[in-house]
Design an enzyme around this catalytic site. Sequence first.
Site, PDB file in Angstrom:
ATOM      1  CD  GLN A   1       0.886  -9.183  -2.192  1.00 17.90           C
ATOM      2  OE1 GLN A   1       1.665  -9.899  -2.928  1.00 17.90           O
ATOM      3  NE2 GLN A   1      -0.322  -9.114  -2.823  1.00 17.90           N
TER       4      GLN A   1
ATOM      5  NE  ARG B   1       7.582 -32.229  -4.026  1.00 14.86           N
ATOM      6  CZ  ARG B   1       8.746 -32.806  -3.602  1.00 14.86           C
ATOM      7  NH1 ARG B   1      10.069 -32.955  -4.168  1.00 14.86           N
ATOM      8  NH2 ARG B   1       8.656 -33.155  -2.382  1.00 14.86           N
TER       9      ARG B   1
ATOM     10  CE  LYS C   1       3.055  -2.732  -4.443  1.00 14.46           C
ATOM     11  NZ  LYS C   1       2.950  -2.605  -3.123  1.00 14.46           N
TER      12      LYS C   1
ATOM     13  N   GLY D   1      -4.298  -5.180  -4.713  1.00 10.94           N
ATOM     14  CA  GLY D   1      -5.098  -4.166  -5.233  1.00 10.94           C
ATOM     15  C   GLY D   1      -4.849  -2.691  -5.649  1.00 10.94           C
ATOM     16  CG  HIS D   2      -2.325  -2.149  -8.264  1.00  9.66           C
ATOM     17  ND1 HIS D   2      -1.399  -2.004  -7.120  1.00  9.66           N
ATOM     18  CD2 HIS D   2      -1.470  -2.915  -9.179  1.00  9.66           C
ATOM     19  CE1 HIS D   2      -0.513  -2.510  -7.172  1.00  9.66           C
ATOM     20  NE2 HIS D   2      -0.437  -3.186  -8.533  1.00  9.66           N
TER      21      HIS D   2
ATOM     22  NE  ARG E   1      -7.780  -6.937   6.326  1.00 10.42           N
ATOM     23  CZ  ARG E   1      -6.825  -7.711   6.639  1.00 10.42           C
ATOM     24  NH1 ARG E   1      -6.551  -8.317   7.623  1.00 10.42           N
ATOM     25  NH2 ARG E   1      -6.195  -8.145   5.537  1.00 10.42           N
TER      26      ARG E   1
ATOM     27  CG  ASP F   1      -1.864  -1.167   1.373  1.00  7.08           C
ATOM     28  OD1 ASP F   1      -2.330  -1.689   0.369  1.00  7.08           O
ATOM     29  OD2 ASP F   1      -1.363  -1.956   2.557  1.00  7.08           O
TER      30      ASP F   1
ATOM     31  CB  THR G   1      -6.358 -10.868   1.356  1.00  8.66           C
ATOM     32  OG1 THR G   1      -5.622 -11.963   0.772  1.00  8.66           O
ATOM     33  CG2 THR G   1      -5.394  -9.702   1.458  1.00  8.66           C
TER      34      THR G   1
HETATM   35  P1  IMP Z   1      -2.280 -13.190   2.205  1.00 10.49           P
HETATM   36  O1  IMP Z   1      -1.288 -12.436   1.515  1.00 10.49           O
HETATM   37  O2  IMP Z   1      -3.717 -12.789   1.944  1.00 10.49           O
HETATM   38  O3  IMP Z   1      -2.032 -14.317   2.827  1.00 10.49           O
HETATM   39  O4  IMP Z   1      -2.208 -12.109   3.715  1.00 10.49           O
HETATM   40  C1  IMP Z   1      -1.029 -12.118   4.490  1.00 10.49           C
HETATM   41  C2  IMP Z   1      -0.488 -10.766   5.039  1.00 10.49           C
HETATM   42  O5  IMP Z   1      -0.405  -9.866   3.971  1.00 10.49           O
HETATM   43  C3  IMP Z   1      -1.958 -10.157   5.717  1.00 10.49           C
HETATM   44  O6  IMP Z   1      -1.382  -9.190   6.672  1.00 10.49           O
HETATM   45  C4  IMP Z   1      -2.377  -9.150   4.735  1.00 10.49           C
HETATM   46  O7  IMP Z   1      -3.072  -8.061   5.119  1.00 10.49           O
HETATM   47  C5  IMP Z   1      -1.034  -8.883   3.858  1.00 10.49           C
HETATM   48  N1  IMP Z   1      -1.351  -8.410   2.484  1.00 10.49           N
HETATM   49  C6  IMP Z   1      -1.406  -9.193   1.400  1.00 10.49           C
HETATM   50  N2  IMP Z   1      -1.688  -8.483   0.356  1.00 10.49           N
HETATM   51  C7  IMP Z   1      -1.296  -7.294   0.680  1.00 10.49           C
HETATM   52  C8  IMP Z   1      -1.419  -6.033  -0.121  1.00 10.49           C
HETATM   53  O8  IMP Z   1      -1.804  -6.134  -1.297  1.00 10.49           O
HETATM   54  N3  IMP Z   1      -1.157  -4.942   0.553  1.00 10.49           N
HETATM   55  C9  IMP Z   1      -1.007  -5.051   1.807  1.00 10.49           C
HETATM   56  N4  IMP Z   1      -1.050  -5.900   2.717  1.00 10.49           N
HETATM   57  C10 IMP Z   1      -1.256  -7.115   2.126  1.00 10.49           C
END
Ligand code: IMP
Length: 430
Positions: free
Chosen positions: A224, A144, A16, A40-41, A303, A13, A130
């Site tokens: 991320q 695998r 990007k 998310g963009h 969130r 966040d 997420t």
């Molecule tokens: P997951 O990627 O859904 O397994 O989430 C694992 C962690 O990464 C959590 O704390 C999410 O909030 C964080 N996370 C996943 N994708 C994003 C993103 O695009 N921006 C910010 N945090 C993310």
Amino acid sequence: MANVVVVGAQWGDEGKGKIVDWLSERADVIARFQGGHNAGHTLVIDGEVFKLSLLPSGIVRGGKLSVIGNGVVLDPWHLESEIKGLRSQGVEITPDTLMIAENTPLILPIHGELDRAREAQISVAKIGTTGRGIGPAYEDKVGRRSVRVADLADDATLELRVDRALVHHDALRRGLGLEPVDRADLVAKLRAIAPTLLEYAAPVWKVLNEKRKAGKRILFEGAQGALLDIDFGTYPFVTSSNVIAGQAATGTGIGPGSIDFVLGIVKAYTTRVGEGPFPAELDDADGQRLGERGHEFGTVTGRKRRCGWFDAVLVRQTCATSGVNGIAFTKLDVLDGFDTLKICVGYELDGERVDYLPTAADHQARCTPIYEEMPGWHESTEGARSWADLPANAIKYVRRVEELIDCPVALLSTSPEREDTILVTDPFAD
Ligand code: IMP
């Protein structure tokens, strides 16, 4: 010709979307190399809002090739709906503008269910994911037992892959109190979606290497942020992929020597969504103000993001692990109006000063930030397009950040608008 990797240098966040969009105009190919639809963009182009999660940002710009690399985990049904949504906004998506690596592992409905079931049950170490099945899909990749894009082309192979996955998943589901998987339904769903995916399937490694040889510019779009990296992030409160720049090579099939410039995206303060350590987190009016002024709500889950002062220790660390050549510094305008700003320049751990975030969880928990104070500014920096438009204290803040993170500013972004950017070094310059 330069190939550029863009990575988030904090917890995601960082803004990007705008920078990637700005760079995509200069690129011929835009490739995603990790993550999935957990990203998310939001792109605003000529007043129209485009929301992307899985597709590379370049897709909304005509005449570019967008690529989903093997380092991504792909939810076919999400892809279908994202394509449908963009087409309804007039975006053209064809096999000439979108390619998906044949060796990309799929996210199946069982992965999302498992992700959510675990998060609901595990009270000791809730990650705050997420809920989109990212972790379980990557587990199956290294275990695998993934169904990959190419497996969809042949019925017998597809059934074999599904059976391999279900031996594992049914045992796991029994333990979690979930119903066994309806095999026939899963196979039928995969058969039905197969033509949609196979239309775009390609040997991406080969295409990218040909493009590179032909002198095309490739932009590798990270999702991320480096502090969510599976190896170098705040484990276990991380995502399940490598997020750092080296992943651009393994996540698409180009050699590491083909990467010419790594651009780290860095926000002028710090945020994180989900659980996990955050030494410079603010639980006061300043934190509240950063969140409100910065509109810090997740694009995927909605969130509220946790907010804190700029942590130079963490960014110095992520610039090192990603080999960042220059940063794009974003959302400086959110700091407008503070009398005093703080920058975290080190941590105190058991009476000693440390200059990096230790790996052990108990050490991380005992790290307290050491702050340096700087005078703020009351003028607006929003929309500044040259250094001359910035107040002296804002320039001092940026310069101090550069010193502390040991990396220069290449771009400075002062609003969500593309044009509100101060260019110092063009990452694509020869
Ligand atoms: P997951 O990627 O859904 O397994 O989430 C694992 C962690 O990464 C959590 O704390 C999410 O909030 C964080 N996370 C996943 N994708 C994003 C993103 O695009 N921006 C910010 N945090 C993310």
